[in-house]
Design a protein around this motif. Structure first.
Motif, short mmCIF file in Angstrom:
data_model
loop_
_atom_site.label_atom_id
_atom_site.label_comp_id
_atom_site.label_asym_id
_atom_site.label_seq_id
_atom_site.Cartn_x
_atom_site.Cartn_y
_atom_site.Cartn_z
N GLU A 1 0.83 -1.20 0.00
CA GLU A 1 0.00 0.00 0.00
C GLU A 1 0.87 1.26 0.00
O GLU A 1 0.61 2.22 -0.71
CB GLU A 1 -0.93 0.01 1.22
CG GLU A 1 -1.79 1.24 1.36
CD GLU A 1 -2.73 1.45 0.17
OE1 GLU A 1 -3.10 2.61 -0.08
OE2 GLU A 1 -3.10 0.46 -0.48
N ARG B 1 2.29 1.73 -3.42
CA ARG B 1 1.28 2.28 -4.34
C ARG B 1 1.11 3.78 -4.13
O ARG B 1 1.00 4.56 -5.08
CB ARG B 1 -0.05 1.55 -4.16
CG ARG B 1 -0.12 0.21 -4.85
CD ARG B 1 -1.56 -0.28 -4.95
NE ARG B 1 -2.12 -0.53 -3.62
CZ ARG B 1 -2.07 -1.72 -3.02
NH1 ARG B 1 -1.46 -2.74 -3.62
NH2 ARG B 1 -2.61 -1.89 -1.83
N GLN B 2 1.07 4.20 -2.86
CA GLN B 2 0.89 5.62 -2.56
C GLN B 2 2.09 6.44 -3.03
O GLN B 2 1.93 7.54 -3.57
CB GLN B 2 0.68 5.81 -1.06
CG GLN B 2 -0.66 5.27 -0.56
CD GLN B 2 -0.84 5.47 0.93
OE1 GLN B 2 -0.05 6.15 1.59
NE2 GLN B 2 -1.88 4.87 1.49
N LEU C 1 4.15 5.63 -5.46
CA LEU C 1 4.12 5.63 -6.92
C LEU C 1 3.09 6.64 -7.44
O LEU C 1 3.36 7.38 -8.39
CB LEU C 1 3.79 4.23 -7.44
CG LEU C 1 3.73 4.08 -8.98
CD1 LEU C 1 5.08 4.43 -9.60
CD2 LEU C 1 3.30 2.67 -9.35
N LYS C 2 1.93 6.68 -6.78
CA LYS C 2 0.88 7.62 -7.17
C LYS C 2 1.35 9.06 -6.98
O LYS C 2 1.14 9.92 -7.85
CB LYS C 2 -0.38 7.37 -6.33
CG LYS C 2 -1.56 8.25 -6.70
CD LYS C 2 -2.77 7.90 -5.85
CE LYS C 2 -3.96 8.80 -6.20
NZ LYS C 2 -5.14 8.47 -5.36
N ALA C 3 2.00 9.34 -5.84
CA ALA C 3 2.50 10.69 -5.58
C ALA C 3 3.58 11.07 -6.57
O ALA C 3 3.63 12.20 -7.07
CB ALA C 3 3.03 10.78 -4.15
N ASN D 1 3.96 9.92 -9.65
CA ASN D 1 3.33 10.15 -10.96
C ASN D 1 2.64 11.51 -11.01
O ASN D 1 2.66 12.19 -12.03
CB ASN D 1 2.33 9.04 -11.27
CG ASN D 1 3.01 7.71 -11.58
OD1 ASN D 1 4.18 7.69 -11.98
ND2 ASN D 1 2.30 6.61 -11.39
N ALA D 2 2.01 11.89 -9.88
CA ALA D 2 1.33 13.20 -9.82
C ALA D 2 2.34 14.33 -9.95
O ALA D 2 2.10 15.31 -10.66
CB ALA D 2 0.55 13.33 -8.52
N LYS E 1 3.56 14.48 -13.54
CA LYS E 1 2.56 15.09 -14.41
C LYS E 1 2.54 16.60 -14.22
O LYS E 1 2.43 17.37 -15.19
CB LYS E 1 1.18 14.51 -14.11
CG LYS E 1 0.07 15.07 -15.00
CD LYS E 1 -1.27 14.44 -14.66
CE LYS E 1 -2.37 15.03 -15.54
NZ LYS E 1 -3.70 14.47 -15.20
#
Length: 267
Positions: free
Chosen positions: A16, A19-20, A22-24, A26-27, A30
């Motif tokens: 988890e 995942r968090q 990786l999400k941060a 990617n944000a 971007k």
């Protein structure tokens, strides 16, 4: 001395966290990409009018005895391009202030329907819309109170109406609509034109700061706006805890839908 024992971490917790992260990541990636595109677009938008101004000045200085007519044309060109620069710089600064939370709103409770009607009557005496058919459609029983910064919401409407006029031909109809949502929790404002419309694949990007007129409905068109008007509109509406959407069909027209939260009075 006690031996240090590393705490046990369950595999699902590690997954988890990964995942968090990786999400941060990617944000952030971007956001960086959007900033790079925005700066490239802004550089282009600044360069174009500056080049025109420099060319006009070079021409004026190269002529030994320019005629009054030629001088007037040169000055008019410089004036137009300077206005484009001024608009772009002002909008960039305003957008920065909103993003940095430095444009402090002073909200007040306003009769929403009355505000829309007053705004429409102001439009009717604005010479910018002399070549358009303006219509007002306020639904029955639309009276409600919204807590807003009036000047900021007017700026949103100005930006959207300017956008509608810019991409609609003379004689086109622009309709300002308003009414409460079905659940009564939002006051909904719509601005609809019957202009050329926006391609479906471009709709998700119209509110982005990186979206420019060159990506838009009439590439290469002459304009005096900065291209940041819709990004500013979105920033203002979100600051008011509202929503803004765009619907469009090529050849039929475009519709912007704004939702502002209604002030619910406790009995």
């Amino acid at each position: 001395m006690k031996e240090f024992v590393s705490p046990e971490i369950e595999n699902n917790t590690i997954e988890e966290l990964s995942r968090q992260l990786l999400k941060a990541n990617n944000a952030l990636k971007k956001l960086q990409e959007e900033r790079e595109i925005m700066f490239a677009n802004i550089s282009h938008d600044l360069r174009a009018p500056m080049t025109a101004i420099r060319s006009a000045l070079d021409l004026a200085f190269s002529e030994q005895n320019p005629s009054p007519e030629d001088m007037i044309k040169t000055l008019e060109l410089i004036d137009r391009r300077a206005k484009t620069l001024e608009s772009l710089i002002n909008d960039m600064y305003y957008l920065y202030r909103i993003g940095a939370s430095k444009a402090e709103a002073v909200p007040e409770e306003i009769d929403a329907a009355a505000l829309i009607e007053e705004y429409f009557y102001d439009l009717q005496i604005d010479s910018k819309y002399d070549d358009f058919v303006l219509r007002l459609d306020v639904k029955p029983e639309s009276e409600c109170v919204v807590k807003i910064n009036v000047q900021e919401i007017i700026r949103v409407l100005d930006n959207i109406f300017s956008n509608a006029a810019r991409y609609s031909g003379k004689g086109s109809t622009i309709t300002l609509g308003a009414g409460k949502s079905a659940d009564g929790k939002s006051f909904v404002i719509t601005v609809e034109d019957n202009g050329c419309g926006i391609p479906e694949d471009k709709l998700p990007y119209v509110f982005l700061r990186t979206y420019t007129v060159s990506d838009s409905r009439t590439p290469g068109s002459d304009r005096s706006g900065s291209g940041l008007g819709l990004a500013i509109a979105k920033a203002i509406i979100e600051k008011h805890k509202g929503t803004i959407e765009c619907e469009s069909k090529v050849g039929e027209g475009t519709r912007f839908i704004i939702g502002l939260p209604v002030e619910i009075k406790e009995d």
